[in-house]
Design a protein around this motif. Structure first.
Motif, PDB file in Angstrom:
ATOM      1  N   GLU A 325      76.719  36.635 -18.918  1.00 43.94           N
ATOM      2  CA  GLU A 325      75.325  36.776 -19.318  1.00 43.94           C
ATOM      3  C   GLU A 325      74.344  36.218 -18.292  1.00 43.94           C
ATOM      4  OE1 GLU A 325      74.656  38.591 -21.796  1.00 43.94           O
ATOM      5  OE2 GLU A 325      76.728  38.756 -22.477  1.00 43.94           O
ATOM      6  N   VAL A 327      71.667  36.327 -15.675  1.00 40.41           N
ATOM      7  CA  VAL A 327      70.701  37.409 -15.466  1.00 40.41           C
ATOM      8  C   VAL A 327      70.397  37.535 -13.970  1.00 40.41           C
ATOM      9  CG1 VAL A 327      69.681  37.431 -17.774  1.00 40.41           C
ATOM     10  CG2 VAL A 327      68.872  35.763 -16.097  1.00 40.41           C
ATOM     11  N   GLN A 532      70.495  32.483 -18.365  1.00 35.99           N
ATOM     12  CA  GLN A 532      71.673  33.053 -19.034  1.00 35.99           C
ATOM     13  C   GLN A 532      71.234  33.626 -20.375  1.00 35.99           C
ATOM     14  OE1 GLN A 532      74.412  30.186 -20.742  1.00 35.99           O
ATOM     15  NE2 GLN A 532      76.182  31.417 -20.171  1.00 35.99           N
ATOM     16  N   ALA A 533      71.467  34.914 -20.576  1.00 36.94           N
ATOM     17  CA  ALA A 533      71.165  35.536 -21.860  1.00 36.94           C
ATOM     18  C   ALA A 533      72.115  34.988 -22.927  1.00 36.94           C
ATOM     19  CB  ALA A 533      71.289  37.055 -21.752  1.00 36.94           C
ATOM     20  N   GLN A 534      71.817  35.262 -24.167  1.00 40.95           N
ATOM     21  CA  GLN A 534      72.583  34.695 -25.284  1.00 40.95           C
ATOM     22  C   GLN A 534      74.048  35.129 -25.240  1.00 40.95           C
ATOM     23  OE1 GLN A 534      71.801  36.072 -29.376  1.00 40.95           O
ATOM     24  NE2 GLN A 534      71.533  33.914 -29.949  1.00 40.95           N
ATOM     25  N   ASP A 544      69.016  30.563 -29.507  1.00 46.21           N
ATOM     26  CA  ASP A 544      68.300  31.743 -29.015  1.00 46.21           C
ATOM     27  C   ASP A 544      67.593  31.336 -27.725  1.00 46.21           C
ATOM     28  OD1 ASP A 544      67.073  34.165 -28.709  1.00 46.21           O
ATOM     29  OD2 ASP A 544      65.521  33.804 -30.227  1.00 46.21           O
ATOM     30  N   VAL A 547      64.989  32.843 -21.586  1.00 44.14           N
ATOM     31  CA  VAL A 547      65.686  33.255 -20.364  1.00 44.14           C
ATOM     32  C   VAL A 547      64.703  33.604 -19.242  1.00 44.14           C
ATOM     33  CG1 VAL A 547      67.402  34.859 -19.426  1.00 44.14           C
ATOM     34  CG2 VAL A 547      67.512  34.181 -21.831  1.00 44.14           C
ATOM     35  N   ILE A 566      61.856  38.115 -16.693  1.00 45.37           N
ATOM     36  CA  ILE A 566      62.795  38.928 -17.466  1.00 45.37           C
ATOM     37  C   ILE A 566      62.088  40.166 -17.991  1.00 45.37           C
ATOM     38  CG2 ILE A 566      62.350  37.835 -19.707  1.00 45.37           C
ATOM     39  CD1 ILE A 566      65.813  38.798 -18.357  1.00 45.37           C
TER      40      ILE A 566
END
Length: 566
Positions: A325, A327, A532-534, A544, A547, A566
């Motif tokens: 995850e 990004v 880092q996304a979830q 949650d 990001v 993002i």
């Protein structure tokens, strides 16, 4: 696609193992044939060079192209390093976008947490200002054209580009190379004794401290004041609070009546923190009825230092390279923006831990890894770090996902990991450390103890949506990790490196993957989100993340803007 943008030039250099000075990238972007000049500049550079300089590029521009050069000026640049793909037009002009002003303390509006992203992969970052200004779409060098070594504004006037000239950071409070703890019981006694001595000095001017042993021999109904570490907190059958304080001579019980105004302060107490109390002894002198509670705290009249020129620092954390995850696209947009005129004043990058995702940090983590080898994770992180302009000063501390000991204070990265991450000549220091930039002291701490504070305190005083409030509590207690046990692992050392002997101008943390900032007694507290996304694990524990945010701090005013990539 041709190498006509700074972003693509940086990515091409990174793929070849080079970093570059900002002005060098500008010269390459302004060349008639950037790809050909880039090849020539690499030929000019020494074999052991890691940074492509302005001098290398100028020599390449002055030289005739090699006879056997076969470089197509319109050749496409390779994909961004480490599997990331750069934006199609990083730094291109984007329309303004309005949003509701932020609350007066500068924290993000909580109703925006779940909003859809407000910028596309081709758009610039969005800015949020802590002064309540309307966010604007930041389009890098929007509104300007680049040619050679000058920036031309829409009216046609020219201004010479300047390279960043950061003053080397001063670092204090670093445990690296100083660790002597072996985990023996007597060493734990020593570090808590040192904690008491250091924090009690900050309280002695406010109370006439008497040791527990002396208070035990005082007659009933005497006024008494004591400084101690919180040894126990429990409620009585009548709903009052019994707080045991311990100093170097013993333990003494202190009773806080439930109907007193100070009863609400008991909710803020953590085990092992240092406080002072004043009150009156009971008739039999066996207990102290508390009238006031004092914390070491930041003085209300504290005035922070500021830089004497306009210069900025980017404060980020929790990059988590190696995670599925991570990004990478957003990271490339961030580093591309750093190469624009708009980011010219950003001369420092501070990363508060968790460069990589690590291995075995939480259950079933291997199922969520993109890179399963810890050293390969750092190698990939190093490739992404090369995208940062070479004339920026970078300072990094480790976090709980990094390959260092988990017990705090954490020493900085070992020589092997430093070697892997050496391309940018970054500064490595321990967690926590105080980093002074242009006279502004910034306490960097990864933030594991924030979990402890949020778990123990009422939600209105500490929660994940407003992580800066938990940071206020740490400033109030003048200690980055007051409670031992639970999430907090303590390494016993010669002294307590986690105590705040001096007040920082800025307190920078990460760890909880949430954005939050505000001022406590004029100290700016910043928690900087993540890249880092979830993950599935985070989803299972209701995290949650915020990001790809980059808090940008004005060191001359201590105002801050948060940019979204993002």
């Amino acid at each position: 696609m041709p190498l006509e943008t700074p972003s693509r030039i940086v990515q091409e250099l990174a793929s070849r193992g080079y970093n570059a000075e900002r002005e060098a990238v500008t010269l390459l972007a302004g060349a008639a044939n950037p790809a050909l000049v880039l090849e020539a500049a690499i030929e000019v550079a020494d074999d052991d060079a890691l940074v492509l300089t302005v001098e290398h590029v100028r020599r390449a521009l002055d030289a005739e192209p090699p006879a056997d050069a076969n470089v197509n000026a319109t050749a496409t640049a390779p994909a961004a390093t480490a599997g990331s793909t750069g934006p199609e037009s990083a730094g291109s002009e984007a329309p303004s976008e309005s949003a509701d002003p932020k609350p007066s303390d500068g924290n993000p509006d909580p109703t925006r947490a779940d909003d859809p992203p407000v910028s596309t992969p081709d758009a610039g970052p969005v800015t949020e200002s802590r002064t309540g200004e309307t966010p604007v779409e930041a389009g890098g060098s929007a509104g300007t054209e680049t040619t050679g070594g000058s920036a031309i504004d829409p009216e046609g006037s020219t201004a010479p580009r300047t390279s960043r000239t950061p003053t080397p950071a001063e670092i204090t409070g670093d445990i690296t190379g100083q660790s002597t703890g072996t985990g023996e019981y007597k060493q734990f006694v020593r570090v808590f004794r040192d904690r008491y001595e250091r924090l009690s000095k900050q309280l002695r001017g406010r109370v006439n401290h008497r040791p527990a042993e002396a208070i035990q021999s005082m007659p009933g109904r005497s006024d008494a004041e004591m400084i101690g570490l919180v040894n126990d907190i429990r409620s009585t059958a009548s709903g009052h609070w019994l707080v045991e304080l311990e100093d170097t001579t013993g333990v003494f019980p202190c009773l806080v009546m439930k109907d007193k105004d100070i009863a609400s302060l008991v909710d803020e107490l953590l085990m092992d923190e240092c406080i002072a109390v004043s009150g009156t002894l009971a008739d039999d002198a066996g207990i102290l009825f508390v009238d006031d509670i004092y914390f070491p705290d930041v003085p209300r009249n504290y005035r922070p230092s500021t830089a004497d020129r306009h210069v900025q620092a980017a404060l980020i954390s929790d990059v988590h390279v190696g995670s599925q995850e991570f990004v990478a696209d957003a990271w490339s947009r961030f580093t591309s923006w750093l190469h624009t005129d708009e980011a010219e004043a950003v001369e420092y990058l501070l990363i508060a831990g968790d460069m990589v995702e690590g291995v075995g940090v939480y259950p079933n983590q291997d199922e969520e890894l993109d890179i399963i080898d810890i050293y390969e994770q750092y190698e990939r992180f190093s490739e992404h770090l090369k995208e940062v302009p070479g004339d920026m000063e970078i300072v990094m501390i480790p976090g709980n996902h990094d390959a260092v000991r988990l017990a705090e204070p954490q020493p900085g990265f070992d020589d092997e990991l430093r070697g892997i991450m050496s391309a940018h000549d970054a500064r490595f220091t321990g967690n926590p450390s105080t980093v002074t930039l242009e006279g502004v002291s910034i306490l960097m701490y990864h933030g594991v103890s924030i979990d402890e504070v949020i778990a123990e305190l009422p939600e209105e005083k500490a929660n994940y949506d407003e992580p800066h409030k938990a940071m206020y509590q740490l400033l109030k207690k003048r200690h980055v990790a007051p409670q031992y046990g639970g999430h907090m692992r303590l390494a016993p050392e010669e002294k307590d490196y986690l105590a705040m002997d001096t007040v920082p101008d800025v307190f920078h943390t990460g760890h909880v993957h949430k954005i939050g900032w505000g001022k406590y007694h004029n100290v700016l507290a910043v928690n900087s989100g993540c890249w880092q996304a979830q993950t599935d694990f985070q989803k299972s524990v209701n995290i949650d993340p915020d990001v790809a945010h980059a808090p940008i701090l004005d060191l001359d005013t201590l105002d801050m803007t948060v940019r979204k990539f993002i």
